[in-house]
Write a protein that holds these residues in place. Structure first.
Motif, mmCIF file in Angstrom:
data_model
loop_
_atom_site.group_PDB
_atom_site.id
_atom_site.type_symbol
_atom_site.label_atom_id
_atom_site.label_comp_id
_atom_site.label_asym_id
_atom_site.label_seq_id
_atom_site.Cartn_x
_atom_site.Cartn_y
_atom_site.Cartn_z
ATOM 1 N N HIS A 43 1.107 -1.035 -0.368
ATOM 2 C CA HIS A 43 0.161 0.102 0.696
ATOM 3 C C HIS A 43 0.969 1.583 0.207
ATOM 4 O O HIS A 43 2.378 0.856 0.232
ATOM 5 C CB HIS A 43 -0.677 0.222 1.243
ATOM 6 C CG HIS A 43 -1.805 -0.969 1.171
ATOM 7 N ND1 HIS A 43 -2.856 -0.673 0.532
ATOM 8 C CD2 HIS A 43 -1.531 -2.016 1.444
ATOM 9 C CE1 HIS A 43 -3.584 -2.496 0.874
ATOM 10 N NE2 HIS A 43 -2.832 -3.042 1.335
ATOM 11 N N TYR B 19 -6.544 7.054 7.683
ATOM 12 C CA TYR B 19 -6.237 7.050 5.390
ATOM 13 C C TYR B 19 -6.550 8.293 5.407
ATOM 14 O O TYR B 19 -7.115 9.217 5.924
ATOM 15 C CB TYR B 19 -6.370 6.099 4.868
ATOM 16 C CG TYR B 19 -7.997 6.053 4.595
ATOM 17 C CD1 TYR B 19 -8.481 7.294 2.793
ATOM 18 C CD2 TYR B 19 -9.516 5.755 5.307
ATOM 19 C CE1 TYR B 19 -9.836 6.789 2.959
ATOM 20 C CE2 TYR B 19 -10.339 6.115 4.621
ATOM 21 C CZ TYR B 19 -11.026 6.543 3.167
ATOM 22 O OH TYR B 19 -12.201 6.220 3.001
ATOM 23 N N SER C 155 -7.198 10.783 1.837
ATOM 24 C CA SER C 155 -7.860 10.601 0.182
ATOM 25 C C SER C 155 -7.888 12.143 -0.522
ATOM 26 O O SER C 155 -7.988 12.778 0.233
ATOM 27 C CB SER C 155 -8.938 9.510 0.071
ATOM 28 O OG SER C 155 -9.741 10.840 0.711
ATOM 29 N N GLY C 156 -7.865 12.249 -1.327
ATOM 30 C CA GLY C 156 -8.043 13.714 -2.259
ATOM 31 C C GLY C 156 -6.477 13.735 -1.551
ATOM 32 O O GLY C 156 -6.533 15.025 -2.367
ATOM 33 N N SER D 7 -3.220 14.699 -3.922
ATOM 34 C CA SER D 7 -2.399 14.976 -5.433
ATOM 35 C C SER D 7 -0.902 14.970 -5.722
ATOM 36 O O SER D 7 -0.459 15.919 -4.322
ATOM 37 C CB SER D 7 -3.014 15.533 -6.461
ATOM 38 O OG SER D 7 -2.824 16.948 -6.281
ATOM 39 N N PRO E 56 -3.227 11.585 -8.988
ATOM 40 C CA PRO E 56 -4.432 11.755 -7.584
ATOM 41 C C PRO E 56 -3.556 10.046 -6.649
ATOM 42 O O PRO E 56 -3.108 9.395 -6.669
ATOM 43 C CB PRO E 56 -5.527 10.704 -7.351
ATOM 44 C CG PRO E 56 -5.436 9.823 -9.210
ATOM 45 C CD PRO E 56 -4.318 11.028 -10.135
ATOM 46 N N THR F 143 -3.720 7.814 -2.347
ATOM 47 C CA THR F 143 -5.031 8.211 -0.958
ATOM 48 C C THR F 143 -3.289 7.006 -0.260
ATOM 49 O O THR F 143 -3.511 5.828 -1.143
ATOM 50 C CB THR F 143 -5.605 6.976 -1.057
ATOM 51 O OG1 THR F 143 -7.074 7.766 -1.933
ATOM 52 C CG2 THR F 143 -6.775 6.287 0.066
ATOM 53 N N CYS F 144 -3.487 7.621 0.739
ATOM 54 C CA CYS F 144 -2.439 6.883 1.636
ATOM 55 C C CYS F 144 -3.224 6.622 3.052
ATOM 56 O O CYS F 144 -4.056 7.183 3.435
ATOM 57 C CB CYS F 144 -1.273 7.790 2.061
ATOM 58 S SG CYS F 144 -0.667 7.901 0.174
ATOM 59 N N TRP G 141 -0.398 1.395 -5.981
ATOM 60 C CA TRP G 141 -0.541 2.850 -6.834
ATOM 61 C C TRP G 141 0.519 3.033 -8.134
ATOM 62 O O TRP G 141 0.551 2.961 -8.653
ATOM 63 C CB TRP G 141 -0.107 4.339 -5.287
ATOM 64 C CG TRP G 141 0.209 5.505 -6.248
ATOM 65 C CD1 TRP G 141 -0.895 5.953 -6.323
ATOM 66 C CD2 TRP G 141 1.016 6.418 -7.126
ATOM 67 N NE1 TRP G 141 -0.643 7.422 -6.640
ATOM 68 C CE2 TRP G 141 0.666 7.466 -7.470
ATOM 69 C CE3 TRP G 141 2.363 6.071 -7.816
ATOM 70 C CZ2 TRP G 141 1.517 8.523 -8.109
ATOM 71 C CZ3 TRP G 141 3.341 7.045 -8.245
ATOM 72 C CH2 TRP G 141 2.485 8.367 -9.064
#
Length: 182
Positions: free
Chosen positions: A42, A79, A81-82, A84, A93, A95-96, A112
């Motif tokens: 991830h 996490y 998101s959103g 960049s 984009p 997400t982490c 990713w």
């Protein structure tokens, strides 16, 4: 609890070995030290960097146990998101998962890298991302043990626009043999 893996490495080590790619990239327009971590399932963001971005943190539906490089596991419950990341003028984009990471701001893992169909050239410390217009965005990793952050011209330009003072230096090691510059 599901389990995943994250590889942890120090910045100085990452820039001196051939099979790890790291560099400075803009994440939400903020310079970030990024590790392209094809040993990780991830993508991750350091808690301190998430706080710096002032991102809204979301709860995972179920906690994850993340196995880190020393074999220990760390529980991950959040996490973001959103986000960049800008690579070679292209915006991707992101997400982490959020967890304590000592040396980097962001780890980009296999999820990713695979999603963006990346091609990794470890010997050149380079990752290529195919783009819709038949070109490629290139992430060039740092070479050779530099412990100071390096910034791209794009990051320098954006910093200047924000009123920052910048100092540039071009340094050549004259002791090196000319044949080393191939």
């Amino acid at each position: 609890m599901p389990e995943t893996r994250a590889f942890q490495i120090l910045v100085d080590t990452a820039t001196t070995i051939d099979d790890v790619i790291t560099g400075m990239f803009l994440v939400n327009s903020v310079p970030a030290r990024v590790l392209f971590d094809y040993g990780s399932n991830h993508s991750f963001m350091a808690i301190r960097f998430c706080d710096k971005l002032n991102m809204l943190v979301c709860m995972l539906p179920e906690p994850l146990e993340v196995e880190v490089g020393n074999g220990k596991t760390v529980p991950v419950t959040t996490y973001v998101s959103g986000i960049s990341i800008e690579i070679d003028g292209s915006v991707f984009p992101l997400t982490c998962l959020v967890m304590p990471i000592p040396s980097f701001d962001v780890f980009l893992g296999m999820n990713w890298l695979s999603f963006h169909k990346s091609r990794i050239k470890c010997d050149k410390k380079m990752i290529s991302f195919p783009m819709a217009n038949v070109t490629h965005a290139i992430a060039q990793g740092e070479q050779g043990g530099c412990s100071h952050p390096l910034i791209s011209m794009m990051m320098a330009k954006k910093s200047l626009e924000k009123g920052c003072e910048l100092f540039f230096a071009y340094v050549i090691d004259i002791k090196k043999d000319k044949k080393d510059y191939h």
